[in-house]
Design a protein around this motif. Structure first.
Motif, mmCIF file in Angstrom:
data_model
loop_
_atom_site.group_PDB
_atom_site.id
_atom_site.type_symbol
_atom_site.label_atom_id
_atom_site.label_comp_id
_atom_site.label_asym_id
_atom_site.label_seq_id
_atom_site.Cartn_x
_atom_site.Cartn_y
_atom_site.Cartn_z
ATOM 1 N N TYR A 414 -47.766 4.400 28.225
ATOM 2 C CA TYR A 414 -47.228 5.659 28.755
ATOM 3 C C TYR A 414 -47.880 6.015 30.096
ATOM 4 N N ALA A 415 -49.167 5.759 30.216
ATOM 5 C CA ALA A 415 -49.887 6.131 31.432
ATOM 6 C C ALA A 415 -49.472 5.297 32.626
ATOM 7 N N SER A 416 -48.841 4.134 32.396
ATOM 8 C CA SER A 416 -48.500 3.252 33.510
ATOM 9 C C SER A 416 -47.302 3.738 34.307
ATOM 10 N N GLY A 417 -46.509 4.647 33.764
ATOM 11 C CA GLY A 417 -45.319 5.107 34.467
ATOM 12 C C GLY A 417 -45.307 6.605 34.652
ATOM 13 N N ALA A 418 -44.501 7.059 35.611
ATOM 14 C CA ALA A 418 -44.382 8.493 35.871
ATOM 15 C C ALA A 418 -43.273 9.123 35.052
ATOM 16 N N LEU A 419 -42.406 8.310 34.442
ATOM 17 C CA LEU A 419 -41.253 8.825 33.714
ATOM 18 C C LEU A 419 -41.037 7.982 32.471
ATOM 19 N N VAL A 420 -40.883 8.634 31.307
ATOM 20 C CA VAL A 420 -40.644 7.946 30.035
ATOM 21 C C VAL A 420 -39.198 8.181 29.636
ATOM 22 N N VAL A 421 -38.523 7.097 29.214
ATOM 23 C CA VAL A 421 -37.094 7.141 28.916
ATOM 24 C C VAL A 421 -36.868 6.795 27.448
ATOM 25 N N LEU A 422 -35.953 7.526 26.811
ATOM 26 C CA LEU A 422 -35.497 7.212 25.456
ATOM 27 C C LEU A 422 -33.979 7.115 25.504
ATOM 28 N N SER A 423 -33.426 5.978 25.040
ATOM 29 C CA SER A 423 -31.987 5.723 25.157
ATOM 30 C C SER A 423 -31.305 5.540 23.815
ATOM 31 N N SER A 424 -31.889 6.001 22.716
ATOM 32 C CA SER A 424 -31.395 5.723 21.366
ATOM 33 C C SER A 424 -30.025 6.338 21.116
ATOM 34 N N VAL A 425 -29.299 5.704 20.194
ATOM 35 C CA VAL A 425 -28.050 6.284 19.686
ATOM 36 C C VAL A 425 -28.255 6.859 18.288
ATOM 37 N N VAL A 426 -29.318 6.470 17.604
ATOM 38 C CA VAL A 426 -29.698 7.006 16.296
ATOM 39 C C VAL A 426 -31.195 7.246 16.325
ATOM 40 N N GLU A 427 -31.618 8.422 15.913
ATOM 41 C CA GLU A 427 -33.048 8.750 15.944
ATOM 42 C C GLU A 427 -33.300 9.852 14.927
ATOM 43 N N GLY A 428 -34.415 9.748 14.226
ATOM 44 C CA GLY A 428 -34.840 10.847 13.370
ATOM 45 C C GLY A 428 -35.717 11.782 14.189
ATOM 46 N N PHE A 429 -37.005 11.827 13.826
ATOM 47 C CA PHE A 429 -37.960 12.571 14.655
ATOM 48 C C PHE A 429 -38.552 11.607 15.667
ATOM 49 N N PRO A 430 -38.428 11.879 16.970
ATOM 50 C CA PRO A 430 -38.858 10.914 17.998
ATOM 51 C C PRO A 430 -40.363 10.925 18.206
ATOM 52 N N ALA A 431 -41.085 10.192 17.377
ATOM 53 C CA ALA A 431 -42.548 10.172 17.473
ATOM 54 C C ALA A 431 -43.004 9.613 18.816
ATOM 55 N N GLY A 432 -42.317 8.579 19.333
ATOM 56 C CA GLY A 432 -42.705 8.027 20.621
ATOM 57 C C GLY A 432 -42.562 9.022 21.753
ATOM 58 N N LEU A 433 -41.559 9.877 21.659
ATOM 59 C CA LEU A 433 -41.370 10.905 22.676
ATOM 60 C C LEU A 433 -42.515 11.916 22.638
ATOM 61 N N VAL A 434 -42.979 12.249 21.431
ATOM 62 C CA VAL A 434 -44.109 13.174 21.308
ATOM 63 C C VAL A 434 -45.378 12.542 21.872
#
Length: 622
Positions: A414-434
């Motif tokens: 996460y620290a290597s980039g300035a922007l984090v992207v999530l492109s899922s079509v199915v997701e429960g609770f987005p732990a990676g986004l948190v």
């Protein structure tokens, strides 16, 4: 207090669902005592062993849902009649359920029947519950059910229900192979009915049952409430019923309809009997309400995550490469990396210096094939190009995994980039986004599952399967570093406020006390004149350790006749000559030497000598 933690395919095993959350919960509530009752799904899971358990876990009992043995016990005529009656009633409730309509929810197909829907729904719910608890009582009296559930009697009862007038079309279309498959699946789902966990020295001795998920994991809690009046708390971070709807797409429509009806009925009964239900997000909460859960019982508790590994990245957001986008997660088709790659092709047209790092690996062969497809697509969309005649060409898209020298951990990714992207079509609770929010990174996400609930107003949200919208949002943030910084700081503040382990543990501690404060006392002690003894079970007796010597033996009120016959008289014990029985309040943790060897559950059989299966039960005591 003493908590019975119910799990399926997870804690205390090393691998499985919700294991990390359960471990953090147990360790965070050191003032309580935990008995863990775990259902296992595979031999591999059992072979990998347990995680290290904290001292507040006083007992672990396990039972498998995957193996099969035959104990050779045969039912008598009366027991066979009882089984056929209860199983036939349960099968009838499944065959009359309308596919696509969640059992327990109000509403019917036609407007003319709309007024009768609530009464009919309640009638069917009671019919299912009576059949379920009737089978549980039969298992208690006769020693078990698994072989009976796989017998010819069960299959014929299921067939009669599917051929009876009023059965749904898909149930009537079920053929013999379909019925055999459904009977085998029901046998596995109903194995907890045959366990010996519901006596006064088991779940009957706990103050509260906490099911770490719905479905089969909550079934022991339902029986503890039925037999011993133990209150039940159900936590669902991913709704099991939804998973059953999405499972086995290659099965016949009849199999899917009957199994979905069973899991829908079981979910509705679980929600009806639970003292409180704690969904992990609004997405799960909507599913529970649709399944008939009372809104007054619902209390959202967001999952707790450890923010410590991401603290360094969150406190130094300026170290990120301002031209790099990062995707982190498990590679599988539901993550829709294909749309992400097409979106990045549009991003490169606007920002030629942009780079995309895809960090993660596949979990199964399907994921491995999808990863290979994505690598081929990336090579096609972005051919290697060199900056000059003497430079080596490189692809702006890289596929990496954590654990190497460049990316030792997810925090480094996460620290290597300035922007984090999530492109899922199915997701429960987005732990990676948190996790990205803990790192103070701005995010661009698709509007699926609980994404909007997690990020609030701290990130950009676009429709799923829309590469152009995803590209426009990413370009907008890449060109505006001040906005990225504001969104990242707001995201980190929101994550630290709502999604830490500390807030999760504090919430459940309050919920435990709330449920116990509204639960009638189950232990009644009478004095010599036959009157109840007030304050005979002191509050400090719930605290683990020798805080007080027990002066009276308490009896469970409202339990089954085989547990206790009547309230007992208050008597005085000699502490020097008698040990406190295991499981009584105020006593020490049980001694393994006093509990005897691990016990196997006795099972019974009826007509088919080769049918199925016993449920081996092992017990470990710390």
């Amino acid at each position: 207090m003493r908590i019975g933690l119910l799990t399926e395919g997870g804690y205390p095993y090393v691998s499985g669902e919700a294991g990390l959350w359960c471990d953090r919960l147990v360790r965070g509530l050191g003032q309580h005592e935990f008995d863990v009752y775990a259902l296992t799904r595979s031999e591999r899971q059992e072979a990998r062993g347990w995680v290290p358990l904290p001292p507040q876990v006083s007992r672990v009992r396990t039972a498998s849902l995957w193996d099969a043995e035959d104990d050779g016990v045969v039912y008598g005529r009366r027991a066979r009649r009882r089984f056929a009656e209860h199983y036939g009633e349960l099968a009838a409730t499944l065959s009359t359920t309308v596919p696509g309509q969640v059992p327990g929810a109000a509403g019917t197909v036609s407007r003319a029947d709309s007024e009768a829907a609530p009464d009919q729904s309640a009638l069917e719910a009671d019919r299912f519950a009576n059949a379920l608890y009737g089978l549980a009582e039969l298992a208690r009296d006769e020693g078990g059910l698994p072989r009976a559930l796989r017998s010819e009697t069960a299959v014929r009862a299921l067939e009669r229900a599917c051929r009876a007038p009023g059965a749904h079309r898909l149930a009537r279309e079920a053929r013999v192979p379909d019925l055999l498959t459904v009977a085998a699946r029901l046998e596995r789902a109903l194995r907890p009915l045959s366990l010996d966990w519901y006596e006064d020295d088991g779940l009957g001795a706990v103050d509260l049952c906490h099911a770490a998920s719905g479905g089969t994991a909550a079934l022991p809690g339902l029986l503890a409430r039925h037999f011993c009046e133990v209150p039940l708390l159900v936590t669902e971070y991913g709704v099991r019923l939804r998973a059953h709807y999405l499972r086995d797409p290659d099965s016949s429509p009849s199999i899917r309809a009957l199994l979905a009806a069973f899991h829908g009925r079981l979910a509705a009964e679980t929600y009806r009997r639970a003292a409180l239900i704690t969904p992990g997000n609004a997405h799960a909460r909507r599913w529970q309400e649709r399944c008939g859960a009372d809104r007054a019982k619902l209390r959202t508790v967001h999952p707790g995550m450890d923010a410590t590994p991401f603290a360094e990245a969150g406190e130094s957001p300026e170290c990120a490469d301002p031209r790099t986008l990062v995707w982190v997660g498990r590679v599988e088709p539901a993550k829709d990396l294909v749309s992400l790659l097409h979106a990045f092709a549009e991003i490169r047209k606007e920002e030629p210096g942009a780079r995309l790092r895809i960090v993660g690996g596949p979990a199964d062969p399907e994921g491995a094939a999808y990863l290979a497809h994505c690598k081929g697509l990336a090579a096609q969309l972005f051919p290697d190009e060199a900056d000059g005649p003497h430079a080596v060409g490189s692809n702006p898209v890289s596929f990496e995994e954590t654990g190497g020298p460049e990316l030792p951990s997810r925090a480094d990714a996460y620290a290597s980039g300035a922007l984090v992207v999530l492109s899922s079509v199915v997701e429960g609770f987005p732990a990676g986004l948190v996790e990205a929010m803990f790192c103070g990174r701005a995010t661009v996400s698709t509007d699926v599952g609980a994404v909007v609930e997690a990020i609030g107003g701290t990130g950009l949200v676009v429709p799923p399967r829309n590469p152009r919208a995803l590209a426009e949002a990413c370009v907008a943030l890449l060109r505006d570093p001040e906005r990225r910084a504001r969104l990242g700081a707001a995201a980190r503040a929101r994550a630290l406020e709502l999604f830490t382990v500390e807030q999760n543990v504090a919430a459940f501690h309050g919920i435990y006390l709330d449920i116990l404060s509204r639960t009638p006392a189950r232990r009644v002690v009478l004095d010599e004149t036959g009157e109840p003894v007030p304050f005979s079970a002191p509050a400090e007796g719930h605290v683990p350790g020798r805080w007080t010597e027990s002066t009276a033996r308490a009896a469970v009120r409202g339990g089954p006749g085989w547990a206790t016959d009547a309230p007992v008289r208050a008597t005085v014990r000699d502490p020097a000559s008698e040990k406190a029985p295991a499981g009584t309040s105020g006593g020490p943790n049980p001694d393994p030497s006093d509990m005897g060897p691990p016990a196997a559950v006795p099972l019974t059989a009826i007509d088919e000598p080769s049918a199925l299966a016993s449920v081996p039960v092992t017990e470990g005591v710390r």
